[in-house]
Design a protein around this motif. Structure first.
Motif, PDB file in Angstrom:
ATOM      1  N   HIS A  29       0.318   5.444  -1.741  1.00 62.14           N
ATOM      2  CA  HIS A  29       1.309   5.359  -0.770  1.00 62.14           C
ATOM      3  C   HIS A  29       0.788   4.518   0.468  1.00 62.14           C
ATOM      4  CE1 HIS A  29       5.101   5.899   1.239  1.00 62.14           C
ATOM      5  NE2 HIS A  29       4.695   6.286   2.274  1.00 62.14           N
ATOM      6  N   GLU A  30      -0.577   4.682   0.776  1.00 63.45           N
ATOM      7  CA  GLU A  30      -1.235   3.967   1.773  1.00 63.45           C
ATOM      8  C   GLU A  30      -1.159   2.467   1.618  1.00 63.45           C
ATOM      9  OE1 GLU A  30      -5.165   4.892   3.558  1.00 63.45           O
ATOM     10  OE2 GLU A  30      -4.304   6.881   3.272  1.00 63.45           O
ATOM     11  N   ARG A  31      -1.418   2.023   0.414  1.00 60.95           N
ATOM     12  CA  ARG A  31      -1.493   0.646  -0.090  1.00 60.95           C
ATOM     13  C   ARG A  31       0.020   0.047   0.208  1.00 60.95           C
ATOM     14  NH1 ARG A  31      -2.988  -2.131  -5.986  1.00 60.95           N
ATOM     15  NH2 ARG A  31      -2.930  -4.103  -5.433  1.00 60.95           N
ATOM     16  N   PHE A  32       0.922   0.840  -0.437  1.00 63.02           N
ATOM     17  CA  PHE A  32       2.523   0.434  -0.300  1.00 63.02           C
ATOM     18  C   PHE A  32       2.428   0.130   1.285  1.00 63.02           C
ATOM     19  CE2 PHE A  32       6.829   1.827   0.227  1.00 63.02           C
ATOM     20  CZ  PHE A  32       7.644   1.099  -0.545  1.00 63.02           C
ATOM     21  N   VAL A  33       2.139   1.091   2.145  1.00 57.86           N
ATOM     22  CA  VAL A  33       2.441   0.823   3.825  1.00 57.86           C
ATOM     23  C   VAL A  33       1.678  -0.404   3.918  1.00 57.86           C
ATOM     24  CG1 VAL A  33       2.311   1.769   5.970  1.00 57.86           C
ATOM     25  CG2 VAL A  33       3.048   3.384   4.026  1.00 57.86           C
ATOM     26  N   ASP A  34       0.419  -0.431   3.599  1.00 52.62           N
ATOM     27  CA  ASP A  34      -0.439  -1.689   4.073  1.00 52.62           C
ATOM     28  C   ASP A  34       0.119  -2.981   3.552  1.00 52.62           C
ATOM     29  OD1 ASP A  34      -2.154   0.025   5.117  1.00 52.62           O
ATOM     30  OD2 ASP A  34      -3.537  -0.165   3.388  1.00 52.62           O
ATOM     31  N   VAL A  35       0.783  -3.087   2.539  1.00 53.33           N
ATOM     32  CA  VAL A  35       1.117  -4.378   1.655  1.00 53.33           C
ATOM     33  C   VAL A  35       2.455  -4.817   2.325  1.00 53.33           C
ATOM     34  CG1 VAL A  35       1.781  -5.491  -0.263  1.00 53.33           C
ATOM     35  CG2 VAL A  35      -0.259  -4.058  -0.155  1.00 53.33           C
ATOM     36  N   TYR A  36       3.307  -3.813   2.569  1.00 49.02           N
ATOM     37  CA  TYR A  36       4.813  -4.092   2.823  1.00 49.02           C
ATOM     38  C   TYR A  36       5.339  -3.850   4.254  1.00 49.02           C
ATOM     39  CZ  TYR A  36       4.628  -4.325  -2.071  1.00 49.02           C
ATOM     40  OH  TYR A  36       4.482  -4.729  -3.633  1.00 49.02           O
ATOM     41  N   PHE A  37       4.500  -2.986   4.786  1.00 52.24           N
ATOM     42  CA  PHE A  37       4.977  -2.537   6.200  1.00 52.24           C
ATOM     43  C   PHE A  37       4.138  -2.686   7.432  1.00 52.24           C
ATOM     44  CE2 PHE A  37       7.425  -0.420   3.086  1.00 52.24           C
ATOM     45  CZ  PHE A  37       8.643  -0.349   3.435  1.00 52.24           C
ATOM     46  N   LYS A  38       2.826  -3.355   7.132  1.00 49.73           N
ATOM     47  CA  LYS A  38       1.859  -3.371   8.401  1.00 49.73           C
ATOM     48  C   LYS A  38       2.098  -4.843   9.111  1.00 49.73           C
ATOM     49  CE  LYS A  38      -1.062   0.408   8.351  1.00 49.73           C
ATOM     50  NZ  LYS A  38      -1.997   0.989   7.905  1.00 49.73           N
ATOM     51  N   GLN A  39       2.297  -5.711   8.234  1.00 51.62           N
ATOM     52  CA  GLN A  39       2.480  -7.173   8.833  1.00 51.62           C
ATOM     53  C   GLN A  39       3.485  -7.320   9.893  1.00 51.62           C
ATOM     54  OE1 GLN A  39       0.942  -9.741   6.923  1.00 51.62           O
ATOM     55  NE2 GLN A  39       0.513  -8.425   5.161  1.00 51.62           N
ATOM     56  N   TYR A  40       4.716  -6.592   9.875  1.00 51.41           N
ATOM     57  CA  TYR A  40       5.584  -6.576  10.826  1.00 51.41           C
ATOM     58  C   TYR A  40       6.165  -5.298  11.124  1.00 51.41           C
ATOM     59  CZ  TYR A  40       5.298 -11.546  10.253  1.00 51.41           C
ATOM     60  OH  TYR A  40       4.833 -13.009  10.030  1.00 51.41           O
ATOM     61  N   PRO A  41       5.567  -4.549  11.983  1.00 43.89           N
ATOM     62  CA  PRO A  41       5.810  -3.385  12.188  1.00 43.89           C
ATOM     63  C   PRO A  41       7.249  -2.791  12.365  1.00 43.89           C
ATOM     64  CG  PRO A  41       4.225  -3.497  13.452  1.00 43.89           C
ATOM     65  CD  PRO A  41       4.637  -4.936  12.897  1.00 43.89           C
ATOM     66  N   ASN A  42       7.880  -1.903  11.509  1.00 43.59           N
ATOM     67  CA  ASN A  42       9.264  -1.471  11.508  1.00 43.59           C
ATOM     68  C   ASN A  42       9.911  -2.364  10.403  1.00 43.59           C
ATOM     69  OD1 ASN A  42      11.134   0.362  11.887  1.00 43.59           O
ATOM     70  ND2 ASN A  42      11.661  -0.196  14.168  1.00 43.59           N
ATOM     71  N   TYR A  43       9.459  -3.242   9.870  1.00 46.08           N
ATOM     72  CA  TYR A  43      10.122  -4.186   8.934  1.00 46.08           C
ATOM     73  C   TYR A  43       9.714  -4.124   7.420  1.00 46.08           C
ATOM     74  CZ  TYR A  43      12.627  -6.428  12.821  1.00 46.08           C
ATOM     75  OH  TYR A  43      13.382  -6.386  13.796  1.00 46.08           O
TER      76      TYR A  43
END
Ligand code: 6R9
Length: 758
Positions: free
Chosen positions: A588-602
């Motif tokens: 799950h952490e990788r999921f968050v890193d790849v798709y949700f960390k570049q632009y928080p809340n998007y």
């Protein structure tokens, strides 16, 4: 350029659309405000759902959904297509807000429904869920969080207290709602060799086989939640295998049949599956490819030590004809007693009774591995209720599927399009689907068009790579076929360059059929930005407008600031939709890193996009494919589109390499059409064409004529490898085993002036 084709309603209204687009931005602003305060406790204000209880199966179904299924297959459906076209001239909308309309007939209807879907996602997606049959209809619709910084973290749930079964929704219910569906053809199998026997499978036959195969799985100890690896060719049995897994609540993980033993082993071990479903062999382009033998190889690796069962389908069980090389393969198979079982023998030992498992909407339906740019493949997890609702609705609306239509998707089930739009979307809509085992060029380049005529295909969905390879040949290979049955054409997988779009539209579709250029990803589950057939005007190579519930947002790559359209930037999605992946399996952490960390809340898509004045979205390619040359940002897709514009070019791929003066240089791989000579003159013409079309600051440094480009099995050009070749860093090419033809890489290296120089 806006097309004013006859098939689409009159002269819309750029101004109208622009005004409306401003409107969307307004709605987005208010939607994002309300998101801050409450995401999911929005009261459901619609009237209570009508629940019918069918005595035998305790399936609850809404009045709305049973009405859809009760409609008989009659001429009305075919006639209605014409009336829709003329009706779509009207701007009035008749939608009554109590259930979703059967069709989206015009831009105005879309706008009303789109606005509603953004303002009140809970009601919109509740109505969409009414298209399915539930054991328990959900009372909670949307419960999602995109912000990794808050305590809850990224967490996506749709229909979380709903209970349903995906297989039941794809097969059983059609027959229960209308017994005559048992005789309706569900799958038309078109084998690799056109002369080989083909067969039609009715919904009744499919149900019988799925139940039996589900019992075979159970007999071998497969239980709800277990992972099952599927390594199959594109045949009817593959659909049976997936639906049987779904029926008993097992999570299927399909590995494309062209992948190597290593790839299989990595994917088997990542999701810890103990059982593999395969076939003795597959046939593609006239060649027999070993599947079971590759599994045997994989099972010798340490990663697969937990696998205890291999179920093997016979590719053409019961058919008389078999190629010699296939017969040799079958007779030389390794067989490990107690581990390997022929499916046809196991099917004899089980009965036809198998109740579907009651699954929570958020129980995983499948895992599908997609290669990350670095590191190991990502196991994308899709769950049951949201995924099925989303693929069901997108399929119905986008293709304007009508009962009786014959639909064909050329994607292999080894990638997401094969899951969403060869199986779950069409089958949950009671469609008739052509399953094609082969390739577009065998036995000749008319193959697709011949299949369309043979099975009277009405809706045809393929990929730009196939279109480009077919348009490189003489048009007569298309024009000698009829194609009169075609109503809608689709494209997915890569940006489609305007030349390919025009050719598809004019030569294949004879300007009668809208081109559904649908943008989406494995991670999004279903179509996200796409035209809706017959509803609005199209532009070549432009995916047009977001689907219901999809809110797009552009960001500047350098400053990370949001951009207001019209503009170009990195494409993000502001809020959740039911079809989206929930996590990466065990990561799950990788999921968050790849798709949700570049632009928080998007949700970050990784694609570049231009939103035009009229609100239309033009996807410009992966954002990693942007070059920075002497301070100019240059999208490689734009350069490719310019090169593809030349009459002699079939396709192209542009990559950058490090350059001390300019930061990056531009290297263009160009595949020429049949019988075109590689000349210095042509090279000059291409360089000039790029400069003329984009600007004098964009000058290709190298034009490399390449008869073949390295492509993934799903037809995407692997630019990662091209970058390594021209860098040059050929000792570090990475994994090339997922390429259709790894030998292409050696040919490119040999001919590349930069590798030679190094
Ligand atoms: C469905 C699928 C996803 C990537 C995506 C984008 C590219 C897909 C496109 C398109 C332009 C389209 N892509 N459809 N680009 N126009 N209509 O292909 O999933 O294999 O995960 O690939 O494909 O770059 O991000 P997947």
């Amino acid at each position: 350029m806006l097309l004013t084709s006859r098939y689409i309603h009159g002269k819309t209204t750029i101004r109208h659309l622009t005004l409306w687009h401003k409107n969307i931005i307004e709605i987005r602003r208010s939607a994002s405000l309300s998101n801050t305060f409450s995401t999911f406790h929005v009261p459901l204000t619609s009237p209570p759902l009508q629940i019918n209880r069918t005595s035998h199966h305790e399936i609850h179904t809404s009045a709305a959904s049973s009405a859809i299924w009760a409609s008989p297959l009659n001429n009305y459906q075919r006639k209605s297509v014409n009336t829709i076209r003329s009706r779509s001239l009207s701007t009035e909308t008749t939608w009554n807000e109590s259930s979703l309309p059967e069709k989206i007939k015009s831009l105005d209807e879309y706008k009303v429904l789109y606005d509603f879907s953004i303002k009140d996602p809970n009601r919109f997606w509740k109505m969409a869920a009414e298209r399915l049959d539930w054991y328990r209809f959900p009372t909670k619709i949307k419960n999602t969080e995109f912000d990794y910084r808050c305590e809850r973290g990224v967490d996506i749930k749709w229909y979380e207290d709903g209970i349903l079964n995906a297989c039941y929704n794809c097969v059983d219910r059609h027959i229960e709602h209308d017994h005559s569906t048992a005789q309706q053809v569900a799958l038309i199998f078109e084998p690799d060799t056109p002369t080989e026997s083909r067969h039609h499978v009715t919904y009744g036959e499919l149900l019988r086989d799925v139940k039996k195969f589900a019992n075979v799985l159970k007999k071998h100890g497969v239980k709800k939640g277990d992972r099952v690896t599927v390594y199959m060719p594109m045949v009817v049995e593959t659909c049976i295998a997936l639906l049987a897994c779904a029926r008993i609540g097992a999570i299927h993980s399909v590995v494309f049949g062209g992948f190597s033993a290593n790839n299989v082993a990595e994917r088997v071990s990542d999701c810890d599956s103990k059982i593999i479903i395969t076939s003795d062999f597959g046939v593609r382009g006239g060649k027999c490819s070993p599947l079971k033998a590759k599994i045997d190889q994989a099972l010798k690796m340490k990663q697969c030590s937990a696998v205890n069962t291999v179920l093997v389908f016979q590719r053409n069980h019961g058919m008389p004809e078999m190629k010699d090389d296939c017969a040799d393969l079958r007779s030389s198979l390794e067989w490990k007693d107690g581990r390997d079982f022929w499916v046809h023998e196991e099917m004899e030992k089980v009965n036809e009774i198998c109740e579907p498992e009651r699954m929570n909407a958020e129980d995983p339906l499948f895992i599908l591995y997609t290669s990350g740019s670095t590191g190991k493949p990502k196991g994308i997890v899709h769950t049951t209720g949201g995924y099925l609702t989303y693929t069901n609705l997108t399929f119905k609306y986008v293709f304007d599927y009508n009962p009786g239509d014959v639909y064909m998707c050329t994607a292999d089930v080894g990638w997401i399009t094969g899951h969403s739009y060869a199986i779950y979307g069409p089958m949950s809509n009671r469609a008739t689907t052509v399953i094609f085992e082969g390739v577009p060029t065998y036995p000749d380049v008319s193959r697709y068009w011949n299949i369309i005529d043979k099975h009277q295909v009405n809706i045809f969905y393929t990929a730009p790579t196939a279109i480009r390879s077919l348009m490189a040949h003489d048009d007569k290979y298309v024009t000698h076929t009829s194609r009169q049955s075609l109503k809608v054409l689709g494209s997915v997988g890569e940006p489609i360059n305007p030349e390919a779009w025009e050719w598809y539209h004019t030569v294949v579709g004879e300007k009668r059929c809208p081109i559904i250029d649908s943008w989406w990803q494995t991670e999004t589950g279903g179509m996200m930005i796409t035209p809706i057939a017959h509803a609005w005007e199209l532009e070549p190579g432009v995916a047009t407008l977001p689907f219901f519930g999809v809110q797009t947002k552009l960001f500047d790559k350098a400053t990370k600031k949001p951009l207001n359209p019209p503009n170009s930037g990195e494409l993000c999605i502001s809020d959740s939709w039911p079809g989206q992946a929930r996590t990466l399996y065990g990561a799950h952490e990788r999921f968050v890193d790849v798709y949700f960390k570049q632009y928080p809340n998007y949700y970050f898509t990784g694609d570049g996009c231009e939103i035009k004045e009229n609100g239309y979205h033009h996807i410009t390619g992966r954002v990693d494919d942007v070059l920075v040359i002497s301070g100019h940002n240059i999208g490689t897709a734009e350069v490719e589109a310019a090169l593809d514009h030349h009459d002699h070019v079939s396709e192209s791929a542009v990559v950058g390499y490090p350059d001390p003066k300019k930061n990056q240089g531009m290297y263009c791989f160009v595949t020429l059409k049949d019988d075109v000579e590689e000349t210095e003159e042509l090279r000059k013409q291409l360089i000039k064409l790029v400069r003329d079309m984009i600007g004098a600051h964009v000058t290709p440094d190298f034009i490399h004529f390449a008869p073949n480009l390295p492509k993934t099995r799903s037809g995407k050009i692997m630019r990662r490898i091209l970058r390594k070749i021209v860098e040059p860093d050929i000792s570090n090419l990475g994994d090339t085993s997922t390429l259709t033809d790894p030998s292409v890489v050696d040919d490119l290296i040999k001919k590349c002036p930069r590798t030679k120089r190094a």
